[in-house]
Design an enzyme around this catalytic site. Structure first.
Site, short mmCIF file in Angstrom:
data_model
loop_
_atom_site.label_atom_id
_atom_site.label_comp_id
_atom_site.label_asym_id
_atom_site.label_seq_id
_atom_site.Cartn_x
_atom_site.Cartn_y
_atom_site.Cartn_z
N GLU A 95 0.82 -1.21 0.00
CA GLU A 95 0.00 0.00 0.00
C GLU A 95 0.86 1.26 0.00
OE1 GLU A 95 -3.12 0.42 -0.47
OE2 GLU A 95 -3.74 -1.66 -0.44
N TYR B 245 -6.93 5.85 4.79
CA TYR B 245 -7.06 4.89 3.69
C TYR B 245 -6.17 3.67 3.93
CZ TYR B 245 -6.05 2.27 -0.40
OH TYR B 245 -5.84 1.20 -1.22
N ASP C 38 -10.06 4.68 -1.99
CA ASP C 38 -9.05 5.45 -2.73
C ASP C 38 -9.75 6.17 -3.87
OD1 ASP C 38 -9.63 3.47 -4.54
OD2 ASP C 38 -7.57 2.74 -4.76
N CYS D 274 -13.96 1.41 -14.90
CA CYS D 274 -14.63 2.68 -14.60
C CYS D 274 -13.58 3.77 -14.38
CB CYS D 274 -15.51 2.51 -13.35
SG CYS D 274 -16.66 3.86 -13.07
N CYS E 254 -18.19 1.54 -20.14
CA CYS E 254 -19.47 1.04 -19.63
C CYS E 254 -19.86 -0.27 -20.30
CB CYS E 254 -20.55 2.08 -19.82
SG CYS E 254 -20.34 3.56 -18.78
N CYS F 50 -18.51 -3.11 -18.32
CA CYS F 50 -18.71 -3.03 -16.86
C CYS F 50 -19.79 -4.01 -16.40
CB CYS F 50 -19.10 -1.62 -16.46
SG CYS F 50 -19.31 -1.42 -14.67
#
Length: 253
Positions: A32, A109, A127, A160, A167, A170
């Site tokens: 991370e 986060y 995030d 996205c 789309c 998706c």
């Protein structure tokens, strides 16, 4: 219900990333911190090399700061490495705290990501990618399981996207996404764009070159304008990333 289609898609399309094969909180914390403002493709080999060298929080805490900074060269924002080592020193001494955000350099986060992906907590690490997906779909998971969090991150990174939402690819487009087929993408500015500063013109680039030279045991870059070099060095010394010793410069021990 968007969770079912999302998790089914993630099961088929998720990238095989090394930090997704473990629930070791140290490994997930390292990943991370490395992934902050650094592309995944660059992080993977560096993460694997880092974990081979320092496989535990105690091993990293015992390493010299000079070695840690040298291993971080190329990832940018060297203070991330300093704070990561400091956090691991706390873990090595006291264990993992219940409040992960109490560790040095760990914000909300990162604390949520480690809590979810390592400890299985029902926390949603939000995030930029996750926030974008939630805003576009109008959906908030009722139970933010670790799998849902990872799937949302992956969807935001691969499908996205900010300026090129696909789309048609998706899994949520036909499952109730509020923005399916009409994602509002920020329009491009008309007229001449403001000149973008080259990375090589930034102080961060000079700082990185100084740290890289010292890590390699080399002289400071001779091709840099003296004023820029001096400014970068003073900042590094002030931040504790470089020390003056015996009339020269070195990485801190």
């Amino acid at each position: 219900m968007l969770e079912g289609p999302l998790l089914a898609w993630y099961g088929r399309q998720a990238r095989d990333l090394p930090w997704r094969r473990t629930r070791d909180p140290y490994a997930i914390l390292v990943s991370e911190v490395m992934l902050q403002q650094t592309q995944v493709v660059r992080v993977v080999p560096r993460f694997e090399a880092w974990m081979a060298r320092w496989p535990t929080a105690a091993a990293l805490a015992a390493a010299s700061l000079a070695d840690v900074l040298a291993a971080w060269v190329g990832l940018g924002y060297n203070r991330r490495a300093v704070r990561l080592r400091e956090a691991c020193a706390v873990v090595a001494r006291d264990g993992w705290p219940a409040d992960l955000s109490s560790l040095p350099g760990i914000g909300p986060y990162t604390a949520a990501a480690v809590g979810a992906f390592a400890f299985g907590r029902e926390e949603l690490p939000v995030d930029t990618n996750v926030r974008r997906v939630l805003e576009r779909t109008g959906w908030t998971p009722a139970v933010p399981t670790p799998q849902v969090g990872q799937a949302l991150m992956e969807l935001g990174a691969l499908v996205c996207r900010a300026r090129a939402a696909a789309c048609g690819d998706c899994p949520l487009a036909g499952a109730g996404c509020a923005s399916a087929g009409r994602v509002a993408v920020a329009p491009r500015r008309r007229g001449p764009a403001a000149p973008k500063e080259r990375f090589e013109a930034t102080n961060r680039w000079v700082r990185g070159r100084v740290v890289a030279a010292l890590a390699a045991g080399e002289e400071l870059p001779a091709d840099l304008e003296p004023g820029r070099l001096a400014h970068a060095v003073e900042g590094l010394v002030r931040d504790g990333l470089v020390v003056r010793a015996d009339g020269g410069l070195s990485l801190p021990v």
